[in-house]
Scaffold this active site. Structure first.
Site, short mmCIF file in Angstrom:
data_model
loop_
_atom_site.label_atom_id
_atom_site.label_comp_id
_atom_site.label_asym_id
_atom_site.label_seq_id
_atom_site.Cartn_x
_atom_site.Cartn_y
_atom_site.Cartn_z
N GLY A 1 0.85 -1.51 0.00
CA GLY A 1 0.19 0.09 0.15
C GLY A 1 1.12 1.07 0.70
O GLY A 1 1.92 1.48 -0.20
N LYS B 1 0.29 -7.35 8.09
CA LYS B 1 0.58 -5.98 7.26
C LYS B 1 1.20 -5.18 8.20
O LYS B 1 1.65 -5.03 9.58
CB LYS B 1 -1.28 -5.11 7.54
CG LYS B 1 -1.03 -3.70 6.53
CD LYS B 1 -2.10 -3.38 6.69
CE LYS B 1 -2.59 -2.08 5.43
NZ LYS B 1 -3.88 -1.20 5.65
N ASP C 1 -13.29 1.87 -0.41
CA ASP C 1 -12.58 1.46 -1.04
C ASP C 1 -12.89 0.18 -1.64
O ASP C 1 -12.20 -0.84 -1.39
CB ASP C 1 -11.20 1.09 -0.48
CG ASP C 1 -10.14 1.28 -1.87
OD1 ASP C 1 -10.15 1.71 -2.65
OD2 ASP C 1 -9.78 0.92 -1.63
#
Length: 300
Positions: free
Chosen positions: A26, A46, A145
């Site tokens: 990202g 993450k 999103d």
């Protein structure tokens, strides 16, 4: 606490994970496939490298967004931890988030493999995604999103929504030109262009952004479930203006649109309406497509 053991392992809330390979990236984060060294189970981890106070705030907001929900169609945050400040890496902190690992991949992976859904499977899968969105909207939030790569698959009939980094309150009131520009810039950075609602491309002063942005994105996802690609993917691939194509309100249907019941196509087109208040609510969509699913079951 969030310490990295060598280059390939990390300890998060007392659990040691071996980082196997990077599987996503990202704006200020990386996602790794990982294995818990205690039980050998796989996880997705993450890593968010925060260089500014604003990025730290965004990381905290994302964690809070995950903690709002406990639902089978919304991803669960299993562990999280913030590492110590690391001046040598020019970061204020590193935040680690641990999620389940979905071995069946994402909805986008299905489209890339050109796998086609039967009507029954398509409806079951899409309704499971809608149930996750309904949970988000009932909490007065909006995902902002939704796209195929943010839908993971437990199986053919069960989708799980992930990536709550762009989640914001369902209703956002825009009262000044500077606010309008700020939110337009935010949408440009955080909302996938091919699935972005038209009202996020040009935000007006004295306007209201609602959770109906998610409905437009869902309409694009339903289109892709039917035809293997989003309604504006070709526009994007050609390098033409996606914003103009979305604003035009013209949705081209492939020849194979007759493969699916008209209730699916009609619902999809209603979801892709350029005017937010003309789109159905998430409950409307579930009600209509649940009826179609029962009909598909009877036919089968």
């Amino acid at each position: 606490m969030g310490c990295v053991c060598g280059r390939q392992s990390v300890i998060i809330q007392g659990q040691k994970f071996h980082l196997m390979q990077q599987i996503g990236e990202g704006s200020f984060s990386y996602v790794f496939e990982a294995r818990n060294t205690a039980d050998s189970h796989q996880y997705a981890i993450k890593k968010m490298s925060c260089h500014t106070d604003e990025e730290e705030r965004r990381a905290r907001d994302e964690i809070e967004n995950y903690q709002r929900f406990s639902h089978p169609n919304l991803v669960s945050l299993l562990y999280h931890e913030q590492a110590q400040y690391n001046p040598n890496a020019h970061v204020t902190s590193i935040v680690w988030l641990v999620f389940p690992y979905f071995k069946n991949g994402s909805l986008q992976n299905v489209f890339d493999k050109q796998i086609k859904f039967s009507t029954r499977v398509l409806l079951d899968l899409f309704l499971s995604i809608c149930e996750g969105v309904r949970q988000i909207h009932e909490k007065q939030m909006a995902h902002r999103d939704l796209k195929p790569s943010n839908i993971m698959l437990l199986n053919n009939s069960h989708g799980v929504i992930l990536d709550f980094g762009s989640m914001k309150p369902a209703s956002i009131s825009i009262t000044t030109r500077s606010e309008a520009q700020q939110w337009q810039d935010w949408a440009e950075e955080n909302c996938c262009v091919q699935y972005r609602a038209p009202e996020l491309f040009h935000i007006e002063t004295n306007s209201l952004i609602t959770c109906q942005t998610d409905i437009f994105s869902l309409g694009g996802i339903l289109y892709a479930c039917c035809f293997g690609k989003g309604p504006f993917d070709d526009v994007y691939s050609r390098g033409d203006s996606v914003a103009l194509a979305i604003a035009s309100g013209r949705i081209e249907l492939p020849v194979q649109s007759s493969t699916y019941p008209s209730i699916i196509i009609d619902t999809m087109l209603a979801m892709l309406h350029t005017e937010p208040d003309q789109r159905p609510t998430i409950t409307d969509i579930i009600d209509k497509l649940s009826t179609a699913s029962r009909l598909a079951m009877d036919i089968a």
